[in-house]
Design an enzyme around this catalytic site. Sequence first.
Site, PDB file in Angstrom:
ATOM      1  N   GLU A  24      42.181  35.853  35.364  1.00  0.00           N
ATOM      2  CA  GLU A  24      43.451  35.443  35.988  1.00  0.00           C
ATOM      3  C   GLU A  24      43.837  34.031  35.547  1.00  0.00           C
ATOM      4  O   GLU A  24      44.978  33.769  35.190  1.00  0.00           O
ATOM      5  CB  GLU A  24      43.306  35.498  37.512  1.00  0.00           C
ATOM      6  CG  GLU A  24      44.495  35.010  38.292  1.00  0.00           C
ATOM      7  CD  GLU A  24      44.177  34.780  39.779  1.00  0.00           C
ATOM      8  OE1 GLU A  24      44.911  34.009  40.416  1.00  0.00           O
ATOM      9  OE2 GLU A  24      43.189  35.348  40.285  1.00  0.00           O
ATOM     10  N   VAL A  25      42.886  33.113  35.596  1.00  0.00           N
ATOM     11  CA  VAL A  25      43.166  31.706  35.292  1.00  0.00           C
ATOM     12  C   VAL A  25      42.618  31.386  33.901  1.00  0.00           C
ATOM     13  O   VAL A  25      41.422  31.576  33.632  1.00  0.00           O
ATOM     14  CB  VAL A  25      42.554  30.770  36.351  1.00  0.00           C
ATOM     15  CG1 VAL A  25      42.852  29.319  36.009  1.00  0.00           C
ATOM     16  CG2 VAL A  25      43.093  31.110  37.743  1.00  0.00           C
ATOM     17  N   ASN A  60      34.766  35.861  33.794  1.00  0.00           N
ATOM     18  CA  ASN A  60      35.700  36.853  33.273  1.00  0.00           C
ATOM     19  C   ASN A  60      36.460  36.251  32.088  1.00  0.00           C
ATOM     20  O   ASN A  60      36.839  35.078  32.137  1.00  0.00           O
ATOM     21  CB  ASN A  60      36.699  37.264  34.356  1.00  0.00           C
ATOM     22  CG  ASN A  60      36.015  37.855  35.570  1.00  0.00           C
ATOM     23  OD1 ASN A  60      35.123  38.704  35.429  1.00  0.00           O
ATOM     24  ND2 ASN A  60      36.389  37.417  36.755  1.00  0.00           N
ATOM     25  N   HIS A  80      35.867  29.241  33.678  1.00  0.00           N
ATOM     26  CA  HIS A  80      35.218  28.995  34.965  1.00  0.00           C
ATOM     27  C   HIS A  80      34.081  29.976  35.175  1.00  0.00           C
ATOM     28  O   HIS A  80      34.145  31.128  34.755  1.00  0.00           O
ATOM     29  CB  HIS A  80      36.215  29.091  36.128  1.00  0.00           C
ATOM     30  CG  HIS A  80      37.057  30.329  36.125  1.00  0.00           C
ATOM     31  ND1 HIS A  80      38.134  30.489  35.277  1.00  0.00           N
ATOM     32  CD2 HIS A  80      36.986  31.468  36.857  1.00  0.00           C
ATOM     33  CE1 HIS A  80      38.690  31.664  35.496  1.00  0.00           C
ATOM     34  NE2 HIS A  80      37.994  32.294  36.440  1.00  0.00           N
ATOM     35  N   ARG A 118      35.258  25.330  45.887  1.00  0.00           N
ATOM     36  CA  ARG A 118      35.259  26.645  46.540  1.00  0.00           C
ATOM     37  C   ARG A 118      36.484  27.446  46.110  1.00  0.00           C
ATOM     38  O   ARG A 118      37.595  26.904  46.008  1.00  0.00           O
ATOM     39  CB  ARG A 118      35.246  26.488  48.056  1.00  0.00           C
ATOM     40  CG  ARG A 118      34.062  25.638  48.502  1.00  0.00           C
ATOM     41  CD  ARG A 118      33.305  26.240  49.643  1.00  0.00           C
ATOM     42  NE  ARG A 118      32.148  25.405  49.943  1.00  0.00           N
ATOM     43  CZ  ARG A 118      30.893  25.832  49.966  1.00  0.00           C
ATOM     44  NH1 ARG A 118      30.613  27.108  49.710  1.00  0.00           N
ATOM     45  NH2 ARG A 118      29.905  25.012  50.246  1.00  0.00           N
ATOM     46  N   ASP A 119      36.267  28.757  45.878  1.00  0.00           N
ATOM     47  CA  ASP A 119      37.367  29.653  45.515  1.00  0.00           C
ATOM     48  C   ASP A 119      38.306  29.799  46.716  1.00  0.00           C
ATOM     49  O   ASP A 119      37.866  29.935  47.854  1.00  0.00           O
ATOM     50  CB  ASP A 119      36.811  31.023  45.098  1.00  0.00           C
ATOM     51  CG  ASP A 119      37.836  31.852  44.355  1.00  0.00           C
ATOM     52  OD1 ASP A 119      37.653  32.073  43.149  1.00  0.00           O
ATOM     53  OD2 ASP A 119      38.844  32.272  44.977  1.00  0.00           O
ATOM     54  N   ILE A 120      39.600  29.794  46.442  1.00  0.00           N
ATOM     55  CA  ILE A 120      40.600  29.853  47.511  1.00  0.00           C
ATOM     56  C   ILE A 120      40.643  31.237  48.169  1.00  0.00           C
ATOM     57  O   ILE A 120      41.046  31.375  49.320  1.00  0.00           O
ATOM     58  CB  ILE A 120      41.984  29.443  46.950  1.00  0.00           C
ATOM     59  CG1 ILE A 120      42.892  28.933  48.044  1.00  0.00           C
ATOM     60  CG2 ILE A 120      42.649  30.575  46.189  1.00  0.00           C
ATOM     61  CD1 ILE A 120      44.127  28.195  47.532  1.00  0.00           C
ATOM     62  N   HIS A 148      32.047  31.852  38.101  1.00  0.00           N
ATOM     63  CA  HIS A 148      32.008  32.201  39.527  1.00  0.00           C
ATOM     64  C   HIS A 148      30.540  32.229  39.956  1.00  0.00           C
ATOM     65  O   HIS A 148      29.718  32.875  39.297  1.00  0.00           O
ATOM     66  CB  HIS A 148      32.554  33.610  39.769  1.00  0.00           C
ATOM     67  CG  HIS A 148      33.992  33.824  39.445  1.00  0.00           C
ATOM     68  ND1 HIS A 148      34.979  33.836  40.399  1.00  0.00           N
ATOM     69  CD2 HIS A 148      34.619  34.066  38.262  1.00  0.00           C
ATOM     70  CE1 HIS A 148      36.154  34.084  39.833  1.00  0.00           C
ATOM     71  NE2 HIS A 148      35.963  34.233  38.535  1.00  0.00           N
TER      72      HIS A 148
HETATM   73  P1  5GP Z   1      39.413  34.953  37.321  1.00  0.00           P
HETATM   74  O1  5GP Z   1      40.031  36.268  37.719  1.00  0.00           O
HETATM   75  O2  5GP Z   1      40.292  34.192  36.368  1.00  0.00           O
HETATM   76  O3  5GP Z   1      38.001  35.099  36.845  1.00  0.00           O
HETATM   77  O4  5GP Z   1      39.277  34.127  38.662  1.00  0.00           O
HETATM   78  C1  5GP Z   1      40.174  33.147  39.068  1.00  0.00           C
HETATM   79  C2  5GP Z   1      39.760  32.703  40.460  1.00  0.00           C
HETATM   80  O5  5GP Z   1      40.473  31.545  40.782  1.00  0.00           O
HETATM   81  C3  5GP Z   1      40.047  33.740  41.559  1.00  0.00           C
HETATM   82  O6  5GP Z   1      38.827  34.066  42.220  1.00  0.00           O
HETATM   83  C4  5GP Z   1      41.034  33.012  42.476  1.00  0.00           C
HETATM   84  O7  5GP Z   1      40.826  33.304  43.836  1.00  0.00           O
HETATM   85  C5  5GP Z   1      40.779  31.559  42.146  1.00  0.00           C
HETATM   86  N1  5GP Z   1      41.940  30.692  42.341  1.00  0.00           N
HETATM   87  C6  5GP Z   1      43.193  30.908  41.893  1.00  0.00           C
HETATM   88  N2  5GP Z   1      44.008  29.880  42.239  1.00  0.00           N
HETATM   89  C7  5GP Z   1      43.224  28.994  42.903  1.00  0.00           C
HETATM   90  C8  5GP Z   1      43.497  27.715  43.515  1.00  0.00           C
HETATM   91  O8  5GP Z   1      44.611  27.195  43.502  1.00  0.00           O
HETATM   92  N3  5GP Z   1      42.435  27.094  44.108  1.00  0.00           N
HETATM   93  C9  5GP Z   1      41.184  27.648  44.129  1.00  0.00           C
HETATM   94  N4  5GP Z   1      40.221  26.949  44.745  1.00  0.00           N
HETATM   95  N5  5GP Z   1      40.903  28.842  43.572  1.00  0.00           N
HETATM   96  C10 5GP Z   1      41.916  29.504  42.968  1.00  0.00           C
END
Ligand code: 5GP
Length: 128
Positions: free
Chosen positions: A105-106, A97, A110, A34-36, A112
Amino acid sequence: MAYVYDPANIFARILRGEIPNDTVLETAHTLAFRDIRPQAPLHVLVIPKGPYVTFDHFAAEASEAEIMDFMRTSARVCEMVGAAPGQGGGGYRAISNAGEAGVQEVQHYHLHILGGRMLGRMIPREQA
Ligand code: 5GP
């Protein structure tokens, strides 16, 4: 230019067990959790365990076993959380993304999976 994977990223740390996660499903090559900061009532992230940065990186360089496992695990997650329309679920959006324009961001690939409410248009008309 080749992709360079940074093993210090937050999802790599989750995979190494350094940070806890709310696991939905785990297999040999894939983890779903699950997303945080959920952006919808349903917000699950599906990640490969291998070191891939983006969707295109994973799709180009992962093994067939990794890709097959990732896709089948994603399908099982959709069904498990009641989102798969073909199984009576309410529908979902699967988004990945990548890079600057995608506002990633990460830096670990991944997917979503979002749902649990009406999500609206993918990109509002005025922003297209
Ligand atoms: P991006 O913007 O890279 O597509 O999405 C990264 C996602 O990772 C975001 O929706 C963010 O809330 C989620 N996220 C970032 N850090 C963590 C974490 O430590 N644990 C979890 N479960 N989700 C995270």
